[in-house]
Write an enzyme that holds these catalytic residues in place. Structure first.
Site, mmCIF file in Angstrom:
data_model
loop_
_atom_site.group_PDB
_atom_site.id
_atom_site.type_symbol
_atom_site.label_atom_id
_atom_site.label_comp_id
_atom_site.label_asym_id
_atom_site.label_seq_id
_atom_site.Cartn_x
_atom_site.Cartn_y
_atom_site.Cartn_z
ATOM 1 N N ARG A 28 -10.558 0.239 15.132
ATOM 2 C CA ARG A 28 -10.298 1.073 13.975
ATOM 3 C C ARG A 28 -11.166 0.605 12.824
ATOM 4 N NH1 ARG A 28 -4.365 1.299 11.182
ATOM 5 N NH2 ARG A 28 -5.001 -0.817 10.668
ATOM 6 N N LYS A 55 0.843 -1.208 0.000
ATOM 7 C CA LYS A 55 0.000 0.000 0.000
ATOM 8 C C LYS A 55 0.877 1.256 0.000
ATOM 9 C CE LYS A 55 -0.321 -0.381 5.038
ATOM 10 N NZ LYS A 55 -1.121 -0.938 6.145
ATOM 11 N N TYR A 67 16.040 30.227 8.605
ATOM 12 C CA TYR A 67 14.834 30.997 8.953
ATOM 13 C C TYR A 67 14.685 31.136 10.469
ATOM 14 C CZ TYR A 67 13.030 30.708 4.184
ATOM 15 O OH TYR A 67 12.852 30.839 2.828
ATOM 16 N N MET A 93 12.382 24.523 2.674
ATOM 17 C CA MET A 93 11.629 23.718 1.709
ATOM 18 C C MET A 93 12.564 22.921 0.800
ATOM 19 S SD MET A 93 8.890 24.919 -1.181
ATOM 20 C CE MET A 93 7.793 25.727 -0.030
HETATM 21 C C1 LIG Z 1 -0.331 -1.803 6.877
HETATM 22 C C2 LIG Z 1 -0.860 -3.113 7.347
HETATM 23 C C3 LIG Z 1 0.006 -4.209 7.498
HETATM 24 C C4 LIG Z 1 1.500 -4.104 7.382
HETATM 25 O O1 LIG Z 1 2.012 -3.596 8.596
HETATM 26 P P1 LIG Z 1 3.575 -3.380 8.832
HETATM 27 O O2 LIG Z 1 3.647 -2.934 10.251
HETATM 28 O O3 LIG Z 1 4.002 -2.340 7.872
HETATM 29 O O4 LIG Z 1 4.242 -4.678 8.598
HETATM 30 C C5 LIG Z 1 -0.554 -5.436 7.809
HETATM 31 N N1 LIG Z 1 -1.897 -5.567 7.999
HETATM 32 C C6 LIG Z 1 -2.742 -4.512 7.896
HETATM 33 C C7 LIG Z 1 -4.189 -4.715 8.147
HETATM 34 C C8 LIG Z 1 -2.256 -3.249 7.590
HETATM 35 O O5 LIG Z 1 -3.082 -2.208 7.505
#
Ligand SMILES: *Cc1c(COP(=O)(O)O)cnc(C)c1O
Length: 370
Positions: free
Chosen positions: A139, A47, A258, A311
């Protein structure tokens, strides 16, 4: 008079910063995680553009290593996986949301179903999907009390596996781990013969080994430390280097950047690099009077950032570095073998996941190995 050809100026030819992504290290990390996961199958979470490293090259490298199952969060990412590979097994973590089940089914993407409404909507397709139960993160995911109703609805499609997600796997002594593992075990009791998945990167390293049938590492693949507070068992995958654009000497009492937020306490040699917060170097890497700033490796010396990160520019105190390494045109390393994503994150009051997923878009990305 003959016209002079216009000078060729190509992006990437003479840039001031370079992100190298080591696909061999990525593959080695997956291989190690797969070995630790066995007999469970090891998937890969790709992802957020493969945690900022580029979904397509990451996917190709992991497929070459033998990984067949991939997790993404949103539809646009699922489409990108499909564009590279027709036969990868793709799970969509954020579930059905508003999308039409038929569209996903036609793509051959499997949703991770997070509510009873999603399970009911998906049942119409008769296509494979997974169920996600929330075991304490509050969640996303079905409630444990939904198990029997979900099972009933899921009789109408092939149930690939039942999963949950650990909230505190980075801390092996956190009592929530045991509670989540027990709660997940109780849910699995309602799904005899169905495969299960619980462990993210850190979960793979928990002493309880909650690997079930399928592990889901993300962060550790990309070189992040899945065992915070202990040595990182993974290989670094990213190297971020920047070229010194200018150097100068200032006297004690002079200030940098800055808001004149930093004042030299000794005669100081400064090096300016062309990398700033627009490139993913957090503003908070500047440190403050209460907290040490992040550092860059100059030659073999770790040199602190001084003044506020801008930046497009930041300034390093190179007084203690060998003069040759701290000269205009030399490269300094912000992330690499010595300074890991977790180190930069710690100095910037964030987590390595955020460092990776915010890596900038405008410097050259070079894929090596693979
Ligand atoms: C992002 C995610 C993972 C991967 O987690 P990591 O800590 O990056 O290994 C696994 N399962 C779910 C449901 C996630 O959202």
């Amino acid at each position: 008079m003959t016209a002079q050809p216009a000078p060729v100026l190509e992006p990437g030819l003479d840039e001031s910063a370079l992100l190298s992504i080591n696909l061999s290290a990525l593959r080695q990390n997956w291989r190690d995680l797969a070995r630790l996961s066995a007999p469970a199958i090891c998937s890969a979470v790709v992802k957020a553009d493969g945690y900022g490293l580029g979904l397509e090259p990451v996917l190709r490298a992991l497929q070459a290593e033998g990984c067949t199952t991939f997790f993404v969060a949103v539809i646009s990412e699922a489409l990108r996986v499909r564009a590279v590979s027709r036969d990868a097994t793709v799970y969509l973590l954020n579930g059905l949301a508003q999308e039409t089940p038929a569209g996903l089914a036609a793509l051959g993407v499997r949703p991770v179903l997070n509510t009873l409404a999603e399970v009911a909507a998906w049942a119409e397709t008769g296509r494979p999907a997974a169920l996600h139960f929330d075991t304490g993160m509050n969640r996303l995911g079905l409630a444990p009390a939904d198990a029997s109703r979900a099972l009933e609805l899921a009789r109408r499609f092939p149930l690939s596996f039942v999963m949950s997600h650990l909230a505190c796997a980075g801390d092996p002594v956190d009592p929530l781990n045991a509670r989540q593992i027990a709660a997940f075990g109780a849910i699995l009791g309602a799904f005899p013969g169905v495969a299960a998945s619980l462990a993210n990167s850190s979960g793979i390293f928990l002493p309880q080994r909650p690997h079930c049938d399928l592990t889901r590492p993300g962060y550790a693949l990309y070189g992040g430390n899945p065992t915070p507070g202990r040595a990182n068992p993974m290989r670094p995958v990213v190297r971020l280097a920047a070229r010194i654009l200018a150097t100068r000497e200032i006297g004690a009492g002079e200030q940098v950047g800055y808001d004149a937020a930093w004042t030299a306490t000794r005669p100081t040699r400064l090096a300016t690099i062309g990398l700033g917060y627009a490139d993913g170097l957090p503003l908070s890497a500047s440190g403050d009077p209460t907290r040490a700033p992040a550092a860059a490796e100059v030659g073999e010396t770790l040199c602190p950032f001084v003044g506020r990160i801008s930046m497009d520019l930041s300034v390093i105190d190179v007084t203690d570095a060998p003069e040759g390494a701290a000269a205009r045109g030399e490269w300094v390393e912000i992330l690499g073998e010595r300074i890991g994503v977790d180190d930069l994150a710690e100095r910037s009051q964030t987590i390595g996941y955020e460092i990776l997923t915010r890596l900038g878009r405008r410097y050259v990305r070079r894929y090596v190995g693979g």
